[in-house]
Write a protein that holds these residues in place. Sequence first.
Motif, PDB file in Angstrom:
ATOM      1  N   GLY A 276       0.821  -1.198   0.000  1.00  0.00           N
ATOM      2  CA  GLY A 276       0.000   0.000   0.000  1.00  0.00           C
ATOM      3  C   GLY A 276       0.858   1.253   0.000  1.00  0.00           C
ATOM      4  N   ASP A 283      -2.241  -0.372  -3.043  1.00  0.00           N
ATOM      5  CA  ASP A 283      -3.593  -0.840  -2.739  1.00  0.00           C
ATOM      6  C   ASP A 283      -3.963  -0.422  -1.312  1.00  0.00           C
ATOM      7  N   GLU A 285      -6.002  -1.607   0.648  1.00  0.00           N
ATOM      8  CA  GLU A 285      -6.258  -2.775   1.497  1.00  0.00           C
ATOM      9  C   GLU A 285      -4.957  -3.408   1.995  1.00  0.00           C
ATOM     10  N   LEU A 286      -3.812  -2.930   1.502  1.00  0.00           N
ATOM     11  CA  LEU A 286      -2.504  -3.465   1.885  1.00  0.00           C
ATOM     12  C   LEU A 286      -1.740  -2.432   2.700  1.00  0.00           C
ATOM     13  N   GLN A 326     -12.146  -6.746   4.658  1.00  0.00           N
ATOM     14  CA  GLN A 326     -12.216  -5.456   3.975  1.00  0.00           C
ATOM     15  C   GLN A 326     -12.493  -4.332   4.980  1.00  0.00           C
ATOM     16  N   SER A 343     -10.649  -9.626   1.864  1.00  0.00           N
ATOM     17  CA  SER A 343     -10.248  -8.680   0.837  1.00  0.00           C
ATOM     18  C   SER A 343      -9.754  -9.437  -0.395  1.00  0.00           C
ATOM     19  N   SER A 345      -7.937  -8.164  -2.576  1.00  0.00           N
ATOM     20  CA  SER A 345      -6.711  -7.499  -3.010  1.00  0.00           C
ATOM     21  C   SER A 345      -5.743  -8.522  -3.594  1.00  0.00           C
ATOM     22  N   SER A 346      -4.939  -8.070  -4.567  1.00  0.00           N
ATOM     23  CA  SER A 346      -3.959  -8.970  -5.188  1.00  0.00           C
ATOM     24  C   SER A 346      -2.923  -9.472  -4.204  1.00  0.00           C
ATOM     25  N   PRO A 350      -7.118 -12.889  -3.631  1.00  0.00           N
ATOM     26  CA  PRO A 350      -7.756 -12.575  -4.918  1.00  0.00           C
ATOM     27  C   PRO A 350      -8.750 -13.631  -5.372  1.00  0.00           C
TER      28      PRO A 350
END
Length: 797
Positions: A276, A283, A285-286, A326, A343, A345-346, A350
């Motif tokens: 992030g 991201d 979320e990271l 999330q 989440s 997120s990658s 994912p």
Amino acid sequence: MTASLLLAMVGGAQAAMPSVSFSVDSTGVYSVAVDGVAWYTSTSATTVCVAGKQVQLAFMGSVAASGTDPKLGAWSGTTASYEAEGAKMEYTFKHFFATPELAVGTATFPDGLNTANCGKNTDMSTNFPQFDTTAAKADTLHTLSWRGGVIETTAAALGLQKLGATGLDCGPVVSTEPRTGNTLVWSTLDWHKIVPQKTSGTTYSMGIAGAIPALPVGFNYSIMFSAAPGGATAGMYHWGDLIQGYHGTTRLPSVTLTDIGYYTDDGAYYYVWGGGGKFAPHDPELSSWIPMRPWPAEVGLILVKEALYKMGVPVAYMQLDDWWYQGAFYFGNVKSVRDWHASNSSGLFPNGLPSFSDKLGLPLQLYTPFWADDFQTKYRTSESKSFKGTKLVVPNDSYAFFSDFFDLGKSMTNGRFNTYEIDFLDSNFAGCDACMADVGASDRWYAGMANAALERNISIQYCLPSATDMLESLSYPAVIQARASGDYARPQGNTEPWGNVVTLGGASLLLGATKMAPSKDTLWTASPQPATSSDRTHSGYTTQPHVQLDSILATLSLGPVGISDGLNETDAALIGQSFRSESDSTLLRPSRPLSTVDAVFTNKSTSAVVSPELLTPTNASDVRATHAELSGGGPNSHYVLAWMTSEEVTLQLYDLYPAPSSGVSLAVRQHVAKPDGTFQSGCVDGQAALECITILAPGQKPVIPATGNTITNFSYWSVYEPASNGAYFVGELEKFVHVSPQRFDHVTVTGSGPSGLTVGVKGTAGEKISLVAVDPKGITHVTTVTIPAAGSVDVAL
């Protein structure tokens, strides 16, 4: 550890059970007596708050009373009445025929009471009991109690006034008479979450929280007083037996307590998943603290599990902490729950949590701290006063809310959601105005969560709880474990005593007595490791200073043993001492949590230092003990850990609990966790036991040498009681707990072996176990047993 630790309380290990009684004099002053001697006496004034005004009640007289409690049985006693300005209150003091060591005081409000505008949740509208801290024995007894979030303070002081119990989160009060060792424990019997304590001037009080606006007609609350011989630990466990019996306490079985697991909590190697902020892929979320990991969490954590199995560490569950769902980062790495789906997120999941759960194939422990204001729910919520921008479900909707919430957890893990962890519990409750809307609101909030979990066979961990949460949990089988320490994460390179170890010893006495498993949080088994991240060190976190100590403390806590090393970094030989074998994740435990010994409490009580806090970063030296008792019978074994002691310590009369019979010859052995291969050092088959165990003279107490006063200095000892024929079963020396009830069923004086002992051994078919015994003549015998297909076998030693 100062020389005053050697102060011994006199008395016999098999002393008679003391009795508790109440008396009320002609002025309405009441006293609590142990064996007929007053220990505590009330103040002369009795007050209540009515509509925001303090009213002093007049004593109207007392009458004999009797009755039958459906749980405690027949009783007799006295009811004292007080009233003024339309307010009426009665105190009924009950003595139980079947349990003379137990007495209960009940405050009743026949007409109810208008308590609007009587203060905050830490204030009190009533004052019962209310003791004069200078009267009777109040200023001469060794006192002990607990308070603070994560039960961070175990307080010990000479006298009730110096104990300083004040707040909504205070636990039972323990008083020990130093001459006899008799101990009195008092606590709420009901309404645990709405009865704060307060010490002011020369007065100590308990009472209904001032934030409660009204007491309904006929409302009553009760305080129990129990007595036992044998010091503070014995007194607490006897109190625990009584209050558990009253509430019918049971706890759900859970893999989190029976087997080794893997954690991702703060301080864990994989607590932070970066990528992030300034780091790609930026991201939200990271975490912004470190770059993205080589793989997303859904891949990396499966790689960790597979590597651990290859190393012979068969973790049986996994914990996902405050990073997986999330939500926005609220503080540090803690996400406020916006959506409890994983989440996508990658860098995280994912492919979703169901896919990860199927590939992992283990039960999951899932976490929440609090719910963001933008969390969508059909249920009513109230804004938190503790965490701005977050909310909690209101008590009346608690059951329905958590039922749906837990169903979501089951659905998104394909049924593998096993344990629910709710964090910041003490602060969440303190900021919950709706939990003070009426006398039953707090119980409805807690019960809703617990009952919804029980119906789905989900166990609960209370994280950062208070002492009163341990009492509240007594009625909830789903609540099985609670954090008894601060987070494992510490600033990189910090060498101060840390709350993760410091608070655990004192808090574990309270948790053990309430049948709650204390969680030490996570642990590394090796240090250093490649750089990672934590809330305390955002990048470059590489070391933990005492991984051997951490491994022993977690194993002996009876709480989770959740390791959290990086990929391929685990010391399998070290942590392997906590569980059966590379194919069997069953933890080998004692019978109660390791906790601070009575002499440390006594030492603190007699200290010239006014502060009642037992263990702090500048006063962390400690000795702790536990014991193992076999279900099928046999002599107890005890386990003693000394940490940061600068002088040798002689264990005192009540430091080993249950106390060994007076006059027996105990045997002692030090366990050295590292280096590998030293576990059976000195124990040679057919040779004298001089290098295997030290056999003490009859009645002699073990002496623990000084460890040194840095945080890495500790020593760990086994203390064995002899069998009736004078032999000692020394046990399985390759494990932290040499004679664990998860490994052995019984030790009996039977059979044709040279030691005259027969031992019932449990394990996995084909497992080979080396056992050590010392015969009555002092000769060592080493036997290797192979577990048969049945999983158990009796072995003559």
